[in-house]
Enzyme design. Structure first.
Site, short mmCIF file in Angstrom:
data_model
loop_
_atom_site.label_atom_id
_atom_site.label_comp_id
_atom_site.label_asym_id
_atom_site.label_seq_id
_atom_site.Cartn_x
_atom_site.Cartn_y
_atom_site.Cartn_z
N CYS A 7 -4.63 -0.53 2.88
CA CYS A 7 -3.22 -0.53 3.25
C CYS A 7 -2.53 0.58 2.45
O CYS A 7 -3.17 1.28 1.67
CB CYS A 7 -2.63 -1.89 2.92
SG CYS A 7 -1.31 -2.38 4.01
N CYS A 78 -2.37 -1.02 8.29
CA CYS A 78 -1.08 -0.42 8.62
C CYS A 78 -1.32 0.98 9.15
O CYS A 78 -2.36 1.59 8.89
CB CYS A 78 -0.14 -0.41 7.42
SG CYS A 78 -0.65 0.67 6.07
N CYS A 85 -6.54 7.43 5.99
CA CYS A 85 -7.75 6.80 5.49
C CYS A 85 -8.72 7.86 4.97
O CYS A 85 -9.04 8.81 5.68
CB CYS A 85 -8.42 6.00 6.61
SG CYS A 85 -9.87 5.08 6.06
#
Length: 139
Positions: A7, A78, A85
């Site tokens: 997240c 999210c 990422c």
């Protein structure tokens, strides 16, 4: 199975997912991390404890703080984490399962009860996703 929940700040949603996974699936190894470190959200800790899951000993961390693990899944919770990422050199399968950000939604609410209701709703949505593991990570 080894899962990383990712997240933005590792303060709420990913912490809840880690807590639920440890509680519901002790056979699954899991970690949580953030793109950045925001610290544990006390309301997340509070509503998880209401549901019988104590995440107070978990700590907010980034991917750089994690041990070298060959994850099976990296689950972004999210949009910001999905877009930012980091690359994982293992066989990790990236999966996105987005949830509302309780602190953002609760910030403008007039009462503590209303604020906590937002956290409870997201807690329960994350629980449903985790309860369905591993099938809930399939397309």
């Amino acid at each position: 199975m080894k899962i990383l929940y990712l997240c933005t700040g590792n303060s709420c949603r990913s912490q809840m997912a880690e807590g639920w996974t440890r509680h519901l699936h002790p056979d699954i190894e899991c970690w949580s991390a953030g793109v950045v470190r925001h610290g544990m959200n006390p309301d997340a800790v509070r509503v998880m404890l209401e549901a019988g899951v104590d995440i107070s000993a978990q700590t907010s961390k980034t991917v750089d703080d994690l041990p070298d693990v060959a994850f099976d899944y990296v689950v972004t919770l999210c949009g910001h984490a999905a877009e930012n990422c980091p690359f994982f050199p293992s066989r990790a399968r990236r999966v996105h399962r987005g949830f509302d950000d309780p602190p953002s939604l609760a910030a403008g609410l007039p009462t503590e009860a209303a604020r906590l209701d937002v956290f409870r709703r997201v807690r329960d949505e994350i629980r449903a996703m985790v309860a369905g593991l591993p099938g809930s990570l399939e397309d």
